[in-house]
Design an enzyme around this catalytic site. Structure first.
Site, PDB file in Angstrom:
ATOM      1  N   ARG A 331      24.389   8.460  41.372  1.00 38.94           N
ATOM      2  CA  ARG A 331      25.706   8.042  41.696  1.00 38.94           C
ATOM      3  C   ARG A 331      26.597   9.317  41.636  1.00 38.94           C
ATOM      4  O   ARG A 331      27.521   9.520  42.683  1.00 38.94           O
ATOM      5  CB  ARG A 331      26.413   7.084  40.684  1.00 38.94           C
ATOM      6  CG  ARG A 331      25.462   5.800  40.772  1.00 38.94           C
ATOM      7  CD  ARG A 331      26.051   4.415  39.905  1.00 38.94           C
ATOM      8  NE  ARG A 331      27.409   4.353  40.416  1.00 38.94           N
ATOM      9  CZ  ARG A 331      28.535   4.671  40.184  1.00 38.94           C
ATOM     10  NH1 ARG A 331      28.731   5.216  39.076  1.00 38.94           N
ATOM     11  NH2 ARG A 331      29.807   4.347  40.555  1.00 38.94           N
ATOM     12  N   TYR A 335      28.012   9.592  45.373  1.00 33.77           N
ATOM     13  CA  TYR A 335      29.398   8.984  45.265  1.00 33.77           C
ATOM     14  C   TYR A 335      30.506  10.040  45.203  1.00 33.77           C
ATOM     15  O   TYR A 335      31.456   9.574  44.719  1.00 33.77           O
ATOM     16  CB  TYR A 335      29.571   7.704  45.035  1.00 33.77           C
ATOM     17  CG  TYR A 335      28.448   6.489  45.243  1.00 33.77           C
ATOM     18  CD1 TYR A 335      28.092   6.378  46.687  1.00 33.77           C
ATOM     19  CD2 TYR A 335      27.587   6.005  44.393  1.00 33.77           C
ATOM     20  CE1 TYR A 335      27.091   5.393  46.870  1.00 33.77           C
ATOM     21  CE2 TYR A 335      26.528   4.897  44.730  1.00 33.77           C
ATOM     22  CZ  TYR A 335      26.482   4.834  45.977  1.00 33.77           C
ATOM     23  OH  TYR A 335      25.420   3.848  46.353  1.00 33.77           O
ATOM     24  N   CYS A 369      15.568  20.679  42.549  1.00 32.15           N
ATOM     25  CA  CYS A 369      15.808  21.861  43.240  1.00 32.15           C
ATOM     26  C   CYS A 369      16.832  21.459  44.426  1.00 32.15           C
ATOM     27  O   CYS A 369      16.438  21.659  45.524  1.00 32.15           O
ATOM     28  CB  CYS A 369      14.522  22.487  43.803  1.00 32.15           C
ATOM     29  SG  CYS A 369      13.506  23.194  42.411  1.00 32.15           S
ATOM     30  N   TYR A 398      23.069   0.588  39.137  1.00 34.05           N
ATOM     31  CA  TYR A 398      22.727   1.536  40.206  1.00 34.05           C
ATOM     32  C   TYR A 398      22.328   2.724  39.623  1.00 34.05           C
ATOM     33  O   TYR A 398      22.616   3.705  40.123  1.00 34.05           O
ATOM     34  CB  TYR A 398      23.689   1.665  41.299  1.00 34.05           C
ATOM     35  CG  TYR A 398      24.153   0.336  41.625  1.00 34.05           C
ATOM     36  CD1 TYR A 398      23.396  -0.534  42.609  1.00 34.05           C
ATOM     37  CD2 TYR A 398      25.467  -0.424  41.248  1.00 34.05           C
ATOM     38  CE1 TYR A 398      23.833  -1.801  43.091  1.00 34.05           C
ATOM     39  CE2 TYR A 398      25.759  -1.768  41.723  1.00 34.05           C
ATOM     40  CZ  TYR A 398      25.137  -2.386  42.877  1.00 34.05           C
ATOM     41  OH  TYR A 398      25.504  -3.506  43.021  1.00 34.05           O
TER      42      TYR A 398
HETATM   43  C1  PLP Z   1      25.491  -8.886  49.144  1.00 37.53           C
HETATM   44  C2  PLP Z   1      25.750  -8.200  47.743  1.00 37.53           C
HETATM   45  N1  PLP Z   1      26.050  -8.937  46.907  1.00 37.53           N
HETATM   46  C3  PLP Z   1      26.168  -8.564  45.505  1.00 37.53           C
HETATM   47  C4  PLP Z   1      26.479  -7.045  45.217  1.00 37.53           C
HETATM   48  C5  PLP Z   1      26.758  -6.496  44.018  1.00 37.53           C
HETATM   49  O1  PLP Z   1      27.955  -5.831  43.901  1.00 37.53           O
HETATM   50  P1  PLP Z   1      28.583  -5.182  42.611  1.00 37.53           P
HETATM   51  O2  PLP Z   1      27.493  -4.491  41.771  1.00 37.53           O
HETATM   52  O3  PLP Z   1      29.748  -4.363  42.718  1.00 37.53           O
HETATM   53  O4  PLP Z   1      29.061  -6.372  41.833  1.00 37.53           O
HETATM   54  C6  PLP Z   1      26.250  -6.123  46.326  1.00 37.53           C
HETATM   55  C7  PLP Z   1      26.019  -4.591  45.983  1.00 37.53           C
HETATM   56  O5  PLP Z   1      26.064  -3.888  47.000  1.00 37.53           O
HETATM   57  C8  PLP Z   1      25.731  -6.614  47.507  1.00 37.53           C
HETATM   58  O6  PLP Z   1      25.407  -5.954  48.926  1.00 37.53           O
END
Ligand code: PLP
Length: 459
Positions: A331, A335, A369, A398
Protein backbone atom coordinates in the site's frame (compact mmCIF):
# COMPACT_ATOMS: atom_id res chain seq x y z
CA UNK A 1 3.67 -3.44 23.21
CA UNK A 2 0.74 -5.81 23.60
CA UNK A 3 -1.75 -6.73 20.88
CA UNK A 4 -4.73 -8.98 21.61
CA UNK A 5 -3.27 -9.46 25.09
CA UNK A 6 0.03 -10.81 23.73
CA UNK A 7 3.53 -9.32 23.98
CA UNK A 8 4.48 -8.66 20.35
CA UNK A 9 8.24 -8.97 20.93
CA UNK A 10 7.67 -12.46 22.29
CA UNK A 11 5.69 -13.25 19.13
CA UNK A 12 8.55 -11.98 16.95
CA UNK A 13 10.98 -14.16 18.92
CA UNK A 14 8.82 -17.25 18.66
CA UNK A 15 7.56 -17.01 15.07
CA UNK A 16 10.25 -14.83 13.47
CA UNK A 17 9.73 -11.76 11.33
CA UNK A 18 8.12 -10.46 9.24
CA UNK A 19 4.96 -11.61 10.99
CA UNK A 20 1.32 -10.62 10.61
CA UNK A 21 -0.64 -10.65 13.86
CA UNK A 22 -4.44 -10.51 13.71
CA UNK A 23 -6.70 -9.88 16.68
CA UNK A 24 -9.81 -12.06 16.39
CA UNK A 25 -11.85 -9.86 18.72
CA UNK A 26 -11.34 -6.81 16.51
CA UNK A 27 -12.56 -8.69 13.40
CA UNK A 28 -15.65 -9.89 15.25
CA UNK A 29 -16.36 -6.48 16.75
CA UNK A 30 -16.00 -4.70 13.38
CA UNK A 31 -18.47 -7.11 11.79
CA UNK A 32 -20.90 -6.78 14.70
CA UNK A 33 -20.76 -2.99 14.38
CA UNK A 34 -22.25 -3.44 10.87
CA UNK A 35 -24.89 -5.84 12.14
CA UNK A 36 -25.91 -3.41 14.88
CA UNK A 37 -25.91 -0.41 12.55
CA UNK A 38 -28.14 -2.15 9.98
CA UNK A 39 -30.32 -4.22 12.32
CA UNK A 40 -33.18 -1.75 12.26
CA UNK A 41 -32.85 -0.77 8.64
CA UNK A 42 -35.71 -2.92 7.40
CA UNK A 43 -38.00 -1.85 10.23
CA UNK A 44 -37.41 1.82 9.48
CA UNK A 45 -37.29 1.63 5.68
CA UNK A 46 -40.32 -0.16 4.27
CA UNK A 47 -38.74 -0.50 0.81
CA UNK A 48 -35.98 -2.74 2.22
CA UNK A 49 -37.01 -6.30 3.11
CA UNK A 50 -33.55 -7.50 4.18
CA UNK A 51 -29.89 -6.45 4.53
CA UNK A 52 -26.96 -8.74 3.69
CA UNK A 53 -23.43 -7.90 4.78
CA UNK A 54 -21.10 -9.66 2.37
CA UNK A 55 -17.49 -9.35 3.48
CA UNK A 56 -15.11 -8.49 0.60
CA UNK A 57 -12.72 -11.45 0.60
CA UNK A 58 -10.15 -9.52 -1.43
CA UNK A 59 -9.34 -7.40 1.61
CA UNK A 60 -8.01 -10.44 3.50
CA UNK A 61 -8.70 -13.98 2.39
CA UNK A 62 -7.04 -15.89 5.22
CA UNK A 63 -9.26 -18.90 5.75
CA UNK A 64 -9.24 -18.53 9.54
CA UNK A 65 -10.54 -14.98 9.19
CA UNK A 66 -13.20 -16.10 6.71
CA UNK A 67 -14.15 -18.79 9.21
CA UNK A 68 -14.54 -16.21 11.99
CA UNK A 69 -16.78 -14.15 9.73
CA UNK A 70 -18.76 -17.23 8.68
CA UNK A 71 -19.38 -17.92 12.39
CA UNK A 72 -20.64 -14.36 12.73
CA UNK A 73 -23.12 -14.95 9.89
CA UNK A 74 -21.40 -12.88 7.20
CA UNK A 75 -21.87 -13.38 3.49
CA UNK A 76 -19.04 -12.85 1.01
CA UNK A 77 -18.18 -10.78 -2.03
CA UNK A 78 -15.70 -12.76 -4.15
CA UNK A 79 -13.87 -11.81 -7.34
CA UNK A 80 -12.22 -15.05 -8.43
CA UNK A 81 -12.94 -18.76 -8.51
CA UNK A 82 -10.42 -19.33 -5.72
CA UNK A 83 -11.95 -16.61 -3.52
CA UNK A 84 -15.28 -18.35 -4.06
CA UNK A 85 -13.80 -21.71 -3.05
CA UNK A 86 -12.12 -20.12 0.00
CA UNK A 87 -15.39 -18.54 1.14
CA UNK A 88 -17.26 -21.84 0.74
CA UNK A 89 -14.45 -23.79 2.42
CA UNK A 90 -14.76 -21.43 5.38
CA UNK A 91 -18.47 -22.24 5.62
CA UNK A 92 -20.08 -19.19 4.05
CA UNK A 93 -23.29 -20.45 2.42
CA UNK A 94 -23.56 -20.03 -1.35
CA UNK A 95 -26.80 -18.08 -1.08
CA UNK A 96 -24.86 -15.37 0.75
CA UNK A 97 -22.10 -15.12 -1.84
CA UNK A 98 -21.89 -12.60 -4.68
CA UNK A 99 -19.39 -13.21 -7.45
CA UNK A 100 -18.09 -9.85 -8.73
CA UNK A 101 -15.27 -8.97 -11.10
CA UNK A 102 -14.82 -7.61 -14.59
CA UNK A 103 -13.07 -10.47 -16.40
CA UNK A 104 -14.42 -13.82 -15.26
CA UNK A 105 -13.15 -16.84 -17.14
CA UNK A 106 -15.41 -19.58 -18.53
CA UNK A 107 -14.28 -21.82 -15.67
CA UNK A 108 -15.23 -19.17 -13.13
CA UNK A 109 -18.63 -18.62 -14.72
CA UNK A 110 -19.18 -22.39 -14.69
CA UNK A 111 -18.19 -22.60 -11.02
CA UNK A 112 -20.55 -19.77 -10.17
CA UNK A 113 -23.41 -21.54 -11.95
CA UNK A 114 -22.66 -24.88 -10.31
CA UNK A 115 -22.42 -23.42 -6.81
CA UNK A 116 -25.56 -21.30 -7.26
CA UNK A 117 -24.03 -18.02 -6.10
CA UNK A 118 -25.38 -14.73 -7.36
CA UNK A 119 -23.31 -13.53 -10.30
CA UNK A 120 -22.67 -9.88 -10.83
CA UNK A 121 -22.19 -9.21 -14.55
CA UNK A 122 -19.83 -6.51 -15.72
CA UNK A 123 -20.56 -6.54 -19.47
CA UNK A 124 -22.96 -7.82 -22.08
CA UNK A 125 -20.17 -10.00 -23.40
CA UNK A 126 -20.00 -11.74 -20.05
CA UNK A 127 -23.78 -12.21 -20.03
CA UNK A 128 -23.57 -13.92 -23.42
CA UNK A 129 -20.76 -16.20 -22.25
CA UNK A 130 -22.75 -17.06 -19.14
CA UNK A 131 -25.85 -17.82 -21.16
CA UNK A 132 -23.89 -20.23 -23.34
CA UNK A 133 -22.34 -21.92 -20.32
CA UNK A 134 -25.70 -22.26 -18.58
CA UNK A 135 -27.17 -23.91 -21.69
CA UNK A 136 -24.20 -26.26 -21.89
CA UNK A 137 -24.61 -27.29 -18.25
CA UNK A 138 -28.30 -27.88 -18.47
CA UNK A 139 -28.45 -29.67 -21.78
CA UNK A 140 -26.10 -32.67 -21.81
CA UNK A 141 -24.46 -33.21 -25.16
CA UNK A 142 -25.62 -36.35 -26.97
CA UNK A 143 -22.23 -38.09 -26.92
CA UNK A 144 -21.88 -37.95 -23.14
CA UNK A 145 -24.04 -39.78 -20.60
CA UNK A 146 -26.15 -37.24 -18.73
CA UNK A 147 -25.04 -38.52 -15.30
CA UNK A 148 -21.51 -37.20 -15.96
CA UNK A 149 -22.79 -33.81 -16.92
CA UNK A 150 -22.89 -31.13 -14.26
CA UNK A 151 -26.24 -29.39 -14.12
CA UNK A 152 -27.67 -26.17 -12.75
CA UNK A 153 -28.40 -26.30 -9.01
CA UNK A 154 -31.70 -28.16 -8.75
CA UNK A 155 -33.55 -25.51 -6.80
CA UNK A 156 -32.88 -22.97 -9.52
CA UNK A 157 -33.91 -23.14 -13.11
CA UNK A 158 -32.05 -20.00 -14.05
CA UNK A 159 -28.79 -18.30 -13.04
CA UNK A 160 -29.53 -15.32 -10.84
CA UNK A 161 -27.58 -12.21 -11.75
CA UNK A 162 -27.09 -8.58 -10.92
CA UNK A 163 -25.53 -6.07 -13.28
CA UNK A 164 -22.77 -3.76 -12.15
CA UNK A 165 -23.59 -0.12 -12.84
CA UNK A 166 -21.02 2.64 -13.16
CA UNK A 167 -22.88 5.48 -11.41
CA UNK A 168 -20.15 8.03 -12.31
CA UNK A 169 -19.36 9.25 -8.81
CA UNK A 170 -16.17 11.10 -8.01
CA UNK A 171 -14.85 10.22 -4.55
CA UNK A 172 -12.07 11.76 -2.50
CA UNK A 173 -9.66 8.86 -2.32
CA UNK A 174 -6.55 7.68 -4.17
CA UNK A 175 -7.35 7.63 -7.93
CA UNK A 176 -6.28 3.98 -8.11
CA UNK A 177 -9.06 3.00 -5.71
CA UNK A 178 -11.80 5.23 -7.14
CA UNK A 179 -13.80 2.69 -9.09
CA UNK A 180 -16.86 4.52 -10.42
CA UNK A 181 -15.41 7.44 -12.36
CA UNK A 182 -16.75 7.99 -15.86
CA UNK A 183 -13.70 6.34 -17.43
CA UNK A 184 -13.51 3.42 -14.98
CA UNK A 185 -13.13 -0.11 -16.33
CA UNK A 186 -15.86 -1.37 -13.99
CA UNK A 187 -19.55 -1.68 -14.68
CA UNK A 188 -21.94 -0.43 -17.30
CA UNK A 189 -22.58 3.31 -17.64
CA UNK A 190 -25.98 4.28 -16.25
CA UNK A 191 -27.06 5.48 -19.71
CA UNK A 192 -26.57 1.96 -21.17
CA UNK A 193 -28.23 -0.01 -18.37
CA UNK A 194 -31.70 -0.24 -19.89
CA UNK A 195 -30.41 -1.51 -23.18
CA UNK A 196 -28.20 -4.02 -21.34
CA UNK A 197 -31.14 -5.28 -19.27
CA UNK A 198 -33.27 -5.62 -22.39
CA UNK A 199 -30.59 -7.73 -24.09
CA UNK A 200 -29.99 -9.92 -21.03
CA UNK A 201 -33.71 -10.41 -20.43
CA UNK A 202 -33.85 -12.28 -23.75
CA UNK A 203 -31.43 -14.90 -22.40
CA UNK A 204 -33.66 -17.73 -21.23
CA UNK A 205 -31.47 -19.18 -18.48
CA UNK A 206 -30.60 -15.89 -16.83
CA UNK A 207 -32.78 -14.23 -14.23
CA UNK A 208 -32.10 -10.53 -13.67
CA UNK A 209 -32.35 -9.85 -9.95
CA UNK A 210 -30.72 -6.51 -9.34
CA UNK A 211 -28.01 -3.91 -9.69
CA UNK A 212 -24.64 -3.43 -8.06
CA UNK A 213 -22.09 -0.66 -7.71
CA UNK A 214 -18.85 -0.11 -5.84
CA UNK A 215 -17.63 3.46 -5.93
CA UNK A 216 -14.18 3.08 -4.37
CA UNK A 217 -12.27 2.30 -1.22
CA UNK A 218 -10.95 4.16 1.84
CA UNK A 219 -13.82 6.66 1.63
CA UNK A 220 -14.10 8.83 4.73
CA UNK A 221 -16.99 11.07 3.62
CA UNK A 222 -20.23 9.08 3.70
CA UNK A 223 -22.18 11.66 1.68
CA UNK A 224 -20.86 10.03 -1.53
CA UNK A 225 -22.51 6.74 -0.53
CA UNK A 226 -25.80 8.63 -0.26
CA UNK A 227 -25.22 10.19 -3.69
CA UNK A 228 -24.41 6.76 -5.19
CA UNK A 229 -27.41 5.12 -3.49
CA UNK A 230 -29.76 7.83 -4.74
CA UNK A 231 -28.56 7.26 -8.31
CA UNK A 232 -28.79 3.48 -7.93
CA UNK A 233 -32.29 3.64 -6.48
CA UNK A 234 -33.50 5.89 -9.30
CA UNK A 235 -32.18 3.28 -11.75
CA UNK A 236 -33.70 0.42 -9.73
CA UNK A 237 -37.08 2.14 -9.62
CA UNK A 238 -37.13 2.65 -13.41
CA UNK A 239 -36.02 -0.92 -14.03
CA UNK A 240 -38.77 -2.21 -11.72
CA UNK A 241 -41.32 -1.04 -14.31
CA UNK A 242 -40.23 -3.96 -16.47
CA UNK A 243 -38.13 -6.32 -14.35
CA UNK A 244 -38.33 -8.06 -10.96
CA UNK A 245 -35.55 -6.06 -9.34
CA UNK A 246 -35.33 -7.07 -5.69
CA UNK A 247 -31.67 -6.51 -4.98
CA UNK A 248 -29.54 -3.36 -4.72
CA UNK A 249 -25.88 -3.74 -3.83
CA UNK A 250 -24.00 -0.60 -2.82
CA UNK A 251 -20.58 -2.33 -2.56
CA UNK A 252 -17.96 -1.56 0.07
CA UNK A 253 -15.65 1.37 0.57
CA UNK A 254 -16.01 2.67 4.12
CA UNK A 255 -12.59 4.01 5.13
CA UNK A 256 -10.64 3.56 8.33
CA UNK A 257 -8.30 5.71 10.39
CA UNK A 258 -4.71 5.29 9.20
CA UNK A 259 -3.34 8.66 10.33
CA UNK A 260 -4.10 11.27 12.96
CA UNK A 261 -5.81 13.41 10.29
CA UNK A 262 -8.31 10.71 9.30
CA UNK A 263 -11.78 10.90 10.83
CA UNK A 264 -13.20 7.41 10.56
CA UNK A 265 -16.90 7.09 9.69
CA UNK A 266 -18.81 4.31 11.43
CA UNK A 267 -21.22 1.75 9.95
CA UNK A 268 -23.93 3.83 11.70
CA UNK A 269 -22.91 6.88 9.66
CA UNK A 270 -23.13 4.73 6.52
CA UNK A 271 -26.55 3.41 7.56
CA UNK A 272 -27.82 6.96 8.11
CA UNK A 273 -26.54 8.08 4.68
CA UNK A 274 -28.23 5.11 3.00
CA UNK A 275 -31.48 5.58 4.92
CA UNK A 276 -31.61 9.17 3.65
CA UNK A 277 -31.27 7.86 0.08
CA UNK A 278 -34.00 5.22 0.55
CA UNK A 279 -36.38 7.76 2.10
CA UNK A 280 -36.45 9.85 -1.07
CA UNK A 281 -36.43 6.86 -3.44
CA UNK A 282 -39.64 5.76 -5.16
CA UNK A 283 -39.17 2.01 -5.38
CA UNK A 284 -42.09 0.03 -6.77
CA UNK A 285 -41.33 -3.06 -4.68
CA UNK A 286 -39.05 -3.75 -1.69
CA UNK A 287 -35.45 -4.75 -2.30
CA UNK A 288 -32.70 -6.49 -0.40
CA UNK A 289 -29.88 -4.07 0.43
CA UNK A 290 -26.43 -5.61 0.07
CA UNK A 291 -23.17 -4.18 1.41
CA UNK A 292 -19.66 -5.45 0.69
CA UNK A 293 -17.34 -4.03 3.36
CA UNK A 294 -13.74 -5.23 3.36
CA UNK A 295 -11.27 -2.75 4.81
CA UNK A 296 -13.57 -1.60 7.61
CA UNK A 297 -13.94 -5.22 8.83
CA UNK A 298 -10.28 -6.26 8.87
CA UNK A 299 -8.09 -3.17 8.34
CA UNK A 300 -7.35 -2.32 11.95
CA UNK A 301 -7.35 -5.95 13.10
CA UNK A 302 -3.78 -6.78 12.04
CA UNK A 303 -0.29 -5.47 12.65
CA UNK A 304 2.96 -6.34 10.88
CA UNK A 305 6.04 -7.05 12.97
CA UNK A 306 9.27 -6.38 11.13
CA UNK A 307 12.87 -6.39 12.30
CA UNK A 308 15.37 -3.59 11.71
CA UNK A 309 18.23 -5.11 9.70
CA UNK A 310 20.35 -2.00 9.45
CA UNK A 311 20.38 1.63 10.40
CA UNK A 312 22.23 3.93 8.02
CA UNK A 313 22.84 7.60 8.73
CA UNK A 314 23.71 9.74 5.71
CA UNK A 315 23.95 13.49 5.20
CA UNK A 316 20.56 13.33 3.45
CA UNK A 317 18.57 10.96 5.63
CA UNK A 318 18.58 8.26 8.25
CA UNK A 319 17.44 4.95 6.81
CA UNK A 320 16.10 2.08 8.87
CA UNK A 321 16.02 -1.00 6.61
CA UNK A 322 13.60 -3.68 7.77
CA UNK A 323 12.83 -7.23 6.66
CA UNK A 324 9.35 -6.47 5.23
CA UNK A 325 8.93 -4.52 2.02
CA UNK A 326 6.26 -4.07 -0.60
CA UNK A 327 6.36 -7.83 -1.03
CA UNK A 328 4.33 -7.97 2.23
CA UNK A 329 2.69 -4.52 2.33
CA UNK A 330 2.34 -2.81 -1.03
CA UNK A 331 0.00 0.00 0.00
CA UNK A 332 2.68 2.63 0.75
CA UNK A 333 4.51 1.95 -2.54
CA UNK A 334 1.37 1.61 -4.64
CA UNK A 335 -0.89 4.32 -3.22
CA UNK A 336 1.48 6.44 -1.13
CA UNK A 337 -0.59 5.13 1.79
CA UNK A 338 0.31 6.06 5.35
CA UNK A 339 0.72 3.37 8.02
CA UNK A 340 1.75 4.29 11.53
CA UNK A 341 5.07 2.68 12.53
CA UNK A 342 6.01 2.25 16.20
CA UNK A 343 8.92 0.51 17.90
CA UNK A 344 7.58 -2.56 19.71
CA UNK A 345 9.58 -1.58 22.77
CA UNK A 346 7.99 1.86 22.91
CA UNK A 347 6.08 1.02 26.07
CA UNK A 348 9.20 -0.03 27.98
CA UNK A 349 11.12 2.19 30.32
CA UNK A 350 14.41 3.72 29.20
CA UNK A 351 16.27 1.51 31.66
CA UNK A 352 14.79 -1.63 30.08
CA UNK A 353 15.61 -0.37 26.62
CA UNK A 354 19.09 0.56 27.67
CA UNK A 355 18.90 3.68 25.55
CA UNK A 356 18.22 7.33 25.95
CA UNK A 357 15.03 8.02 24.12
CA UNK A 358 16.26 10.74 21.83
CA UNK A 359 14.18 10.96 18.68
CA UNK A 360 15.46 10.91 15.13
CA UNK A 361 13.77 11.19 11.76
CA UNK A 362 13.85 8.00 9.69
CA UNK A 363 12.89 6.74 6.28
CA UNK A 364 11.75 3.17 6.86
CA UNK A 365 12.64 1.04 3.84
CA UNK A 366 12.16 -2.60 2.93
CA UNK A 367 14.75 -5.09 1.63
CA UNK A 368 13.66 -5.13 -2.03
CA UNK A 369 15.81 -3.97 -4.88
CA UNK A 370 13.53 -1.07 -5.75
CA UNK A 371 13.92 2.56 -4.69
CA UNK A 372 10.15 2.65 -4.24
CA UNK A 373 10.33 0.06 -1.48
CA UNK A 374 9.57 2.60 1.22
CA UNK A 375 7.17 1.90 4.10
CA UNK A 376 7.25 5.30 5.72
CA UNK A 377 9.00 8.65 5.38
CA UNK A 378 9.80 11.39 7.88
CA UNK A 379 9.06 9.18 10.86
CA UNK A 380 10.22 10.58 14.18
CA UNK A 381 11.21 7.54 16.23
CA UNK A 382 13.40 6.82 19.23
CA UNK A 383 16.97 6.12 18.09
CA UNK A 384 16.75 2.74 16.34
CA UNK A 385 19.21 -0.10 16.37
CA UNK A 386 19.68 -3.31 14.37
CA UNK A 387 17.52 -6.14 15.70
CA UNK A 388 14.77 -3.90 16.99
CA UNK A 389 11.16 -4.84 16.20
CA UNK A 390 8.97 -2.24 14.51
CA UNK A 391 5.20 -2.53 14.43
CA UNK A 392 3.37 -1.38 11.30
CA UNK A 393 -0.23 -0.67 12.21
CA UNK A 394 -3.53 -1.34 10.40
CA UNK A 395 -2.27 -3.83 7.81
CA UNK A 396 -5.27 -6.20 7.94
CA UNK A 397 -6.79 -5.03 4.65
CA UNK A 398 -4.98 -5.34 1.33
CA UNK A 399 -1.81 -6.42 3.13
CA UNK A 400 -1.07 -10.12 2.73
CA UNK A 401 -3.86 -10.37 0.15
CA UNK A 402 -1.80 -8.12 -2.17
CA UNK A 403 1.57 -9.63 -1.23
CA UNK A 404 4.05 -11.18 -3.63
CA UNK A 405 7.23 -13.23 -3.66
CA UNK A 406 9.27 -10.53 -5.40
CA UNK A 407 13.04 -10.92 -5.01
CA UNK A 408 12.25 -14.55 -4.12
CA UNK A 409 11.17 -13.59 -0.64
CA UNK A 410 8.78 -16.18 0.80
CA UNK A 411 5.54 -14.81 2.23
CA UNK A 412 5.55 -14.35 5.99
CA UNK A 413 3.68 -16.25 8.67
CA UNK A 414 0.43 -15.07 10.23
CA UNK A 415 -0.83 -15.63 13.77
CA UNK A 416 -4.23 -15.09 15.32
CA UNK A 417 -4.33 -13.65 18.82
CA UNK A 418 -7.33 -13.68 21.10
CA UNK A 419 -7.49 -12.73 24.77
CA UNK A 420 -3.81 -13.46 25.35
CA UNK A 421 -3.72 -16.73 23.33
CA UNK A 422 -1.86 -17.21 20.04
CA UNK A 423 -2.45 -19.61 17.15
CA UNK A 424 -0.51 -19.95 13.91
CA UNK A 425 -2.90 -19.52 10.96
CA UNK A 426 -0.41 -19.33 8.09
CA UNK A 427 3.01 -20.92 7.95
CA UNK A 428 5.95 -18.95 6.67
CA UNK A 429 6.66 -19.97 3.06
CA UNK A 430 9.93 -21.67 2.27
CA UNK A 431 12.32 -21.78 -0.67
CA UNK A 432 10.55 -25.00 -1.63
CA UNK A 433 7.26 -23.09 -1.88
CA UNK A 434 8.85 -20.54 -4.17
CA UNK A 435 10.02 -23.13 -6.69
CA UNK A 436 7.34 -25.79 -6.17
CA UNK A 437 5.65 -25.26 -9.51
CA UNK A 438 8.72 -24.56 -11.59
CA UNK A 439 9.97 -27.13 -14.05
CA UNK A 440 13.47 -27.55 -15.45
CA UNK A 441 13.24 -29.16 -18.88
CA UNK A 442 15.34 -32.36 -18.77
CA UNK A 443 17.56 -31.11 -21.60
CA UNK A 444 18.76 -28.32 -19.25
CA UNK A 445 19.72 -30.75 -16.52
CA UNK A 446 23.06 -31.69 -18.02
CA UNK A 447 25.70 -31.16 -15.34
CA UNK A 448 27.27 -27.71 -15.58
CA UNK A 449 30.13 -28.18 -13.17
CA UNK A 450 31.02 -30.39 -10.30
CA UNK A 451 28.32 -29.31 -7.85
CA UNK A 452 26.47 -32.36 -6.66
CA UNK A 453 24.47 -30.54 -3.95
CA UNK A 454 23.44 -27.36 -5.68
CA UNK A 455 19.99 -28.65 -6.69
CA UNK A 456 19.23 -30.00 -3.24
CA UNK A 457 17.78 -27.04 -1.32
CA UNK A 458 14.28 -27.54 -0.06
CA UNK A 459 13.64 -24.78 2.43
C1 PLP B 1 -16.74 -4.91 -5.87
C2 PLP B 1 -16.10 -4.56 -4.57
N1 PLP B 1 -16.81 -4.72 -3.43
C3 PLP B 1 -16.28 -4.45 -2.23
C4 PLP B 1 -14.97 -4.00 -2.10
C5 PLP B 1 -14.42 -3.74 -0.73
O1 PLP B 1 -14.09 -2.40 -0.54
P1 PLP B 1 -13.55 -1.92 0.87
O2 PLP B 1 -12.46 -2.83 1.28
O3 PLP B 1 -13.09 -0.53 0.62
O4 PLP B 1 -14.71 -1.95 1.82
C6 PLP B 1 -14.20 -3.81 -3.26
C7 PLP B 1 -12.82 -3.33 -3.15
O5 PLP B 1 -12.15 -2.98 -4.06
C8 PLP B 1 -14.77 -4.11 -4.52
O6 PLP B 1 -14.07 -3.98 -5.65
Amino acid sequence: MYFGGVDVEELADKYGTPLIVTDENIVRENYRAYVRAFSEFKDEISSVYDVDICYAVKANGSIAILRILAQEGAGADVVSGCELKAAMLAGIPSDKIIFNGNAKTDDELRLAVETGVLLCLDSLDEAEALSEIAHGLQLPSSDQPSSDQPSLPVERERVHVAVRVNPDISVKTHPKIATALKNSKFGIPAADIFNTFRRISLMKLIKLRGIHCHIGSQILDVSVFQEAAEKMLRIASSLQREYDIDFVDIGGGLGIKYSEDDVQPTPHDLADALKAAFRVAKLRRPVKLVLEPGRSIVGNASILLTKVQSVKRTAERNFAAVDAGFNILIRPAMYGAYHEIIPASCMRTDAENNRTDEFEEYTIVGPLCESGDVLGEHRKLPRLKRGEILVIMNVGAYGLSMSSQYNMRPRCAEVLVCNGKTELIRERETFGDLIRHQIIPPRLLKKLHDCSTCMGFND
